[in-house]
Scaffold this active site. Structure first.
Site, PDB file in Angstrom:
ATOM      1  N   GLU A  49       0.868  -1.175   0.000  1.00 38.02           N
ATOM      2  CA  GLU A  49       0.000   0.000   0.000  1.00 38.02           C
ATOM      3  C   GLU A  49       0.904   1.224   0.000  1.00 38.02           C
ATOM      4  O   GLU A  49       1.780   1.365   0.855  1.00 38.02           O
ATOM      5  CB  GLU A  49      -0.906   0.028   1.232  1.00 38.02           C
ATOM      6  CG  GLU A  49      -2.000  -1.016   1.214  1.00 38.02           C
ATOM      7  CD  GLU A  49      -2.877  -0.964   2.458  1.00 38.02           C
ATOM      8  OE1 GLU A  49      -2.700  -0.028   3.275  1.00 38.02           O
ATOM      9  OE2 GLU A  49      -3.719  -1.847   2.621  1.00 38.02           O
ATOM     10  N   ASP A  60      -5.760   9.289   9.655  1.00 33.83           N
ATOM     11  CA  ASP A  60      -4.451   8.812  10.068  1.00 33.83           C
ATOM     12  C   ASP A  60      -4.003   9.453  11.370  1.00 33.83           C
ATOM     13  O   ASP A  60      -4.301  10.617  11.652  1.00 33.83           O
ATOM     14  CB  ASP A  60      -3.417   9.092   8.974  1.00 33.83           C
ATOM     15  CG  ASP A  60      -3.674   8.265   7.735  1.00 33.83           C
ATOM     16  OD1 ASP A  60      -3.682   7.031   7.864  1.00 33.83           O
ATOM     17  OD2 ASP A  60      -3.881   8.838   6.656  1.00 33.83           O
ATOM     18  N   TYR A 175     -10.851  -4.239   3.313  1.00 27.73           N
ATOM     19  CA  TYR A 175      -9.926  -3.782   4.354  1.00 27.73           C
ATOM     20  C   TYR A 175     -10.739  -3.574   5.625  1.00 27.73           C
ATOM     21  O   TYR A 175     -11.565  -2.674   5.697  1.00 27.73           O
ATOM     22  CB  TYR A 175      -9.263  -2.477   3.908  1.00 27.73           C
ATOM     23  CG  TYR A 175      -8.128  -1.985   4.781  1.00 27.73           C
ATOM     24  CD1 TYR A 175      -8.265  -1.821   6.157  1.00 27.73           C
ATOM     25  CD2 TYR A 175      -6.909  -1.654   4.220  1.00 27.73           C
ATOM     26  CE1 TYR A 175      -7.235  -1.363   6.947  1.00 27.73           C
ATOM     27  CE2 TYR A 175      -5.859  -1.178   4.994  1.00 27.73           C
ATOM     28  CZ  TYR A 175      -6.019  -1.035   6.359  1.00 27.73           C
ATOM     29  OH  TYR A 175      -4.997  -0.575   7.131  1.00 27.73           O
TER      30      TYR A 175
END
Length: 274
Positions: A49, A60, A175
């Site tokens: 990734e 994040d 995911y």
């Protein structure tokens, strides 16, 4: 057959999970980043990734946020992210590459242009964390037409009523974000992850890879025992940052230090037969 599908089928035949690594393109600079990315398969990464640098990576945590800022400061852009993929592909035509990030840089680049250029560079999949399933057709359709999978995110709050919407149109793999919160935060238990993976698999035949909160070979092994893939990002990115802080510049041997750590994580994943 797509690289992602081929990769997961090969690993399933070997009865093991995929080891998925995340790094931010151009962190800490183009040449060092490219050296690390090109070394990841040899260190045991099955899927890479590659983060697209963006000013406001809202999903994040601090480590990947700072990585994005370093990448941008050193000239990171969509153009050189795709150039990095092109250079990687010159020496590796097998390892899948998934671009991960946010919709704004793609929109600014031009959606149709991006789909064509990303496919030509050798991109296999996209994870766009701020683009919900109900709104992703404008990217998903041109991406799919170019042969690029659009990978959807499921979370601990994606219940059985929500999962069909999350999975409708998904491809490549799912995911599973193992914890509520940002990258690099707390870790979920293997039992919780196993239960979540089983629930997702009741709704799809796609492989399920698990990320967020995996920092050690032991944690990677625990995830590999119950999922089709284990994703590690913040722990790798933090090692890059630690080298910079310690030596005040991209240090000689940084790539080796990062790749040696990646190998320990890969060994953890490979120690488990599902």
């Amino acid at each position: 057959m797509s690289r992602l599908k081929s990769c997961f089928e090969k690993l399933a035949a070997e009865n093991r999970a995929a080891f998925v690594t995340f790094v931010t393109a151009n962190d800490p600079d183009f040449d060092t980043s490219l050296e690390i990315v090109c070394g990841l398969p040899g260190a045991g990464a099955d899927i890479i990734e590659l983060g697209m640098p963006f000013t406001d990576p809202s999903a994040d945590g601090p480590a990947i946020d700072r990585a994005a800022q370093r990448a941008l400061k050193s000239g990171g852009s969509m153009n050189n992210t795709l150039e990095m993929v092109r250079r990687f592909r010159a020496g590796n035509d097998q390892t899948p590459i998934v671009l991960m990030g946010y919709f704004n840089p793609i929109y600014a680049y031009g959606i149709d242009r991006f789909a064509v250029d990303a496919a030509a560079a050798g991109v296999d999949g996209l994870i766009i964390v701020d683009l919900p399933p109900e709104e992703d057709e404008e990217l998903r359709l041109p991406a799919n037409a170019a042969g690029i999978d659009v990978i959807r995110l499921a979370t601990p709050t994606s219940d059985d009523a929500r999962l069909p919407t999350v999975l409708d149109g998904a491809s490549g793999f799912v995911y599973y974000v193992a914890v509520a919160g940002v990258t690099g935060g707390k870790s979920a238990t293997a039992d919780d992850i196993g239960t979540a993976v089983e629930r997702i698999k009741a709704h799809t035949d796609l492989p399920v890879a698990v990320g967020f909160g995996i920092r050690t070979p032991e944690q990677a092994a625990d995830v590999a025992a119950v999922a089709d893939g284990a994703v590690v990002g913040s722990a790798i990115v933090s090692l890059i940052e630690n080298g910079l802080v310690k030596d005040h510049m991209p240090k000689e041997g940084m790539s080796k230090e990062v790749l040696d750590f990646v190998k320990t994580l890969a060994d953890g994943v490979r120690s488990v037969r599902k």
